[in-house]
Design an enzyme around this catalytic site. Structure first.
Site, PDB file in Angstrom:
ATOM      1  N   ASP A 121      38.920 -54.990  44.446  1.00  8.06           N
ATOM      2  CA  ASP A 121      38.312 -56.255  44.045  1.00  8.06           C
ATOM      3  C   ASP A 121      38.572 -57.300  45.118  1.00  8.06           C
ATOM      4  O   ASP A 121      39.696 -57.783  45.263  1.00  8.06           O
ATOM      5  CB  ASP A 121      38.899 -56.681  42.696  1.00  8.06           C
ATOM      6  CG  ASP A 121      38.412 -58.043  42.233  1.00  8.06           C
ATOM      7  OD1 ASP A 121      37.404 -58.528  42.775  1.00  8.06           O
ATOM      8  OD2 ASP A 121      39.035 -58.609  41.310  1.00  8.06           O
TER       9      ASP A 121
ATOM     10  N   ASN B  73      37.102 -60.374  45.399  1.00 17.01           N
ATOM     11  CA  ASN B  73      36.981 -61.781  44.992  1.00 17.01           C
ATOM     12  C   ASN B  73      37.801 -62.122  43.747  1.00 17.01           C
ATOM     13  O   ASN B  73      37.664 -63.205  43.174  1.00 17.01           O
ATOM     14  CB  ASN B  73      35.512 -62.157  44.778  1.00 17.01           C
ATOM     15  CG  ASN B  73      34.860 -61.339  43.659  1.00 17.01           C
ATOM     16  OD1 ASN B  73      35.476 -60.427  43.098  1.00 17.01           O
ATOM     17  ND2 ASN B  73      33.618 -61.659  43.336  1.00 17.01           N
TER      18      ASN B  73
ATOM     19  N   ASP C 259      37.899 -61.140  40.546  1.00 17.74           N
ATOM     20  CA  ASP C 259      37.315 -61.369  39.228  1.00 17.74           C
ATOM     21  C   ASP C 259      37.605 -60.209  38.282  1.00 17.74           C
ATOM     22  O   ASP C 259      37.102 -60.175  37.163  1.00 17.74           O
ATOM     23  CB  ASP C 259      35.805 -61.600  39.325  1.00 17.74           C
ATOM     24  CG  ASP C 259      35.044 -60.381  39.860  1.00 17.74           C
ATOM     25  OD1 ASP C 259      35.690 -59.367  40.226  1.00 17.74           O
ATOM     26  OD2 ASP C 259      33.795 -60.433  39.909  1.00 17.74           O
TER      27      ASP C 259
ATOM     28  N   ASP D 227      34.105 -54.358  44.045  1.00 15.83           N
ATOM     29  CA  ASP D 227      32.819 -54.792  44.589  1.00 15.83           C
ATOM     30  C   ASP D 227      32.565 -54.156  45.955  1.00 15.83           C
ATOM     31  O   ASP D 227      33.414 -53.457  46.507  1.00 15.83           O
ATOM     32  CB  ASP D 227      32.768 -56.311  44.671  1.00 15.83           C
ATOM     33  CG  ASP D 227      34.050 -56.910  45.261  1.00 15.83           C
ATOM     34  OD1 ASP D 227      34.489 -56.417  46.309  1.00 15.83           O
ATOM     35  OD2 ASP D 227      34.600 -57.847  44.654  1.00 15.83           O
TER      36      ASP D 227
ATOM     37  N   ASP E  60      21.716 -38.294  39.946  1.00 14.12           N
ATOM     38  CA  ASP E  60      22.406 -38.243  38.662  1.00 14.12           C
ATOM     39  C   ASP E  60      21.616 -37.406  37.654  1.00 14.12           C
ATOM     40  O   ASP E  60      20.388 -37.473  37.600  1.00 14.12           O
ATOM     41  CB  ASP E  60      22.568 -39.682  38.137  1.00 14.12           C
ATOM     42  CG  ASP E  60      23.250 -39.740  36.791  1.00 14.12           C
ATOM     43  OD1 ASP E  60      24.440 -39.389  36.718  1.00 14.12           O
ATOM     44  OD2 ASP E  60      22.592 -40.135  35.803  1.00 14.12           O
TER      45      ASP E  60
ATOM     46  N   GLU F 277      23.565 -33.542  40.809  1.00 16.76           N
ATOM     47  CA  GLU F 277      24.488 -33.284  39.715  1.00 16.76           C
ATOM     48  C   GLU F 277      23.742 -32.444  38.681  1.00 16.76           C
ATOM     49  O   GLU F 277      22.681 -32.847  38.201  1.00 16.76           O
ATOM     50  CB  GLU F 277      24.950 -34.588  39.063  1.00 16.76           C
ATOM     51  CG  GLU F 277      25.836 -34.355  37.849  1.00 16.76           C
ATOM     52  CD  GLU F 277      26.004 -35.592  36.983  1.00 16.76           C
ATOM     53  OE1 GLU F 277      27.149 -36.028  36.798  1.00 16.76           O
ATOM     54  OE2 GLU F 277      24.987 -36.126  36.479  1.00 16.76           O
TER      55      GLU F 277
END
Length: 516
Positions: free
Chosen positions: A13, A15, A17, A21, A191, A253
């Protein structure tokens, strides 16, 4: 190819929060590069309402604000390329979010998108058109009051399935891929490949003979009509044509009733480059079981395509816990890493697997996964393998200064990257050594594989390339084993292993790679 899977919400992370990210991934690229991998597969970061944490896409061409901006992605990709790392984007094309513009228009029968999703009239009594059920529980059909029809959803009801029989839908999906390829990505992980097509006649699935171990009604059916359809194969050829124009890579997958056979079909010449299944993400870790997986894939997947082996990911319990079975945690994790990187084909390494992280036990009140919330406590969902990556022993394991979206496991903090970097005997150091060995030895990254007969509880195979042969032995049991050396004498790499008079002694979680 060795692919490192990043689950962006939980990687780093930047930033503060509480959610990982894209900028956080960029800040850790040097670490990923140091492992010796070739590419990064990033789980979805597209714009999404996050009801299934990014696997419900509302805009394929936008970065969700919780992960940053498109400029962040471009910066990440530029830095990765400079380091010699490819970026593989996770494409979710079996379904979208109900908030996607395509679905809103289809619901309203606008812009020629009426049949872009799988809509069907009710039966005369108002019930759904057939007996299909959702992977996440309950009926796979949801009534839409605006359109006065049902729509099909393989997963959450907020994830309507696209009607891939429609040529316009296929072209639209290919255009979304082309957008990212133009930007310079190295390829795609697809996916839920087996869920992309359904039977146009909407025939009922037959019942399973023995559903005694089923978690919910999905396990009561043989899924011959709602997934794994043959119509998928020509579409894969269209995808491959697009990818070849860019020299890009593809990874499928594959789940379903017979995934190993389906992997072979999906990777035939002119289709996808590689495929993986959940075969090595099951509780069974016995030597006969793993041997059978290898043998089946060798039978069905022919060169130049290859199987991709994966033991952990963001959907299944971590292998360090799943296959531990009372053995020493760290030694067992190292054995599994050695086995993974001794396989023939492509490899997927899930973030934290190189640290030997065990499965986290997330309390019910902190669960985020709707799948786990629905079936607690029989099934605790997928959050236990999605907890934040531990970078150091600071607050929240150095993942974030804010409270993370999932709790950081205290056991994981003790196994953090910084600590393992400084320990010459750590699992992280071991993982790097094993990857370096694979990269240095053509037998391991190019060679053929031959399964060998071995005593009960021992998995044995050889890897051969241009006349050079190595033998790989793994004690999958909980007790020591004595194994013939198969004409090999020198240990190239191993643990809890000794060679004496052409006999190899393997302790619990012992393995060795021998030069023949």
């Amino acid at each position: 190819m060795i692919i490192y899977q990043v689950y962006p919400r939980s990687f780093y992370d930047s930033n503060n929060d509480g959610i990982g990210d894209l900028a956080g991934i960029e800040q850790k690229l040097a670490y990923i590069k140091s492992l010796g991998v070739d590419a990064i597969w990033i789980s979805p970061f597209f714009k999404s309402p996050m009801k299934d944490f990014g696997y419900d896409v509302s805009d394929y061409r936008a970065v969700d604000p919780i992960f940053g901006t498109m400029d962040d992605f471009k910066s990440l990709m530029k830095r990765a390329k400079a380091l010699g790392l490819g970026i593989i984007v996770d494409m979710v094309i079996s379904h979208t979010s109900e908030e996607h513009a395509w679905f809103r228009q289809s619901r309203a029968r606008q812009n020629n998108k009426s049949d872009w999703y799988l809509w069907a009239d009710p039966r005369p009594d108002g019930s759904p058109p057939n007996n299909w059920v959702s992977v996440f529980g309950g009926p796979a059909w949801r009534w839409d009051a605006e359109r006065r029809q049902y729509y099909f959803h393989s997963f959450l009801s907020s994830q309507p399935d696209l009607n891939m029989h429609n040529a316009d839908v296929q072209n639209a999906v290919l255009a979304e891929m082309d957008f990212w390829l133009d930007m310079g990505v190295s390829g795609f992980r697809f996916d839920a490949c087996n869920h992309i097509f359904q039977d146009e006649m909407l025939r009922n699935n037959p019942p399973r003979d023995n559903p005694g171990d089923a978690l919910h009604p999905y396990g009561y059916q043989v899924h011959v009509y709602d997934q794994g359809r043959p119509e998928m194969l020509p579409f894969l050829e269209k995808i491959r044509t697009l990818l070849d124009a860019y020299g890009a890579f593809s990874l499928a997958e594959v789940g379903g009733t017979d995934p190993l056979t389906l992997m072979g079909q999906y990777t035939r010449p002119g289709r996808l480059h590689s495929a993986y299944s959940f075969a090595l993400m099951r509780p069974d870790y016995s030597a006969p079981y793993v041997r059978n997986v290898i043998a089946t894939l060798e039978e069905h997947i022919q060169g130049p395509s290859a199987a991709c082996y994966a033991m952990s990911n963001h959907d299944k319990p971590r292998v360090a816990s799943r296959w531990q079975h009372g053995r020493d945690r760290d030694a067992t994790a190292r054995e599994h890493l050695a086995l993974l990187f001794a396989m023939r084909g492509d490899i997927c390494l899930y973030q934290g697997e190189e640290l030997g992280l065990p499965q986290s036990d997330v309390p019910f009140e902190r669960l985020q996964d709707p799948f786990g919330i629905s079936f607690w406590p029989k099934f605790k969902g997928r959050d236990g393998c999605r907890t934040p990556m531990p970078w150091n022993n600071a607050l929240h394991g150095g993942f974030s200064k804010a409270e993370p979206w999932l709790p950081v496991d205290p056991i994981h903090v003790d196994m953090n990257v910084e600590h393992q970097e400084s320990d010459a005997h750590s699992t992280l150091r071991f993982a790097r050594e094993m990857i370096a060995l694979r990269n240095a030895r053509p037998e391991l990254h190019k060679g053929n594989i031959e399964l060998l007969d071995a005593p009960e509880g021992v998995l044995a195979f050889s890897r051969t390339h241009e006349g050079s042969r190595i033998v790989c032995l793994f004690n999958m049991d909980t007790v020591p084993k004595k194994v013939p050396g198969f004409g090999a004498a020198d240990i190239v790499f191993g643990q809890h292993a000794e060679v004496d008079a052409h006999v190899v002694r393997l302790g619990a979680s012992g393995f060795c790679i021998l030069q023949a």
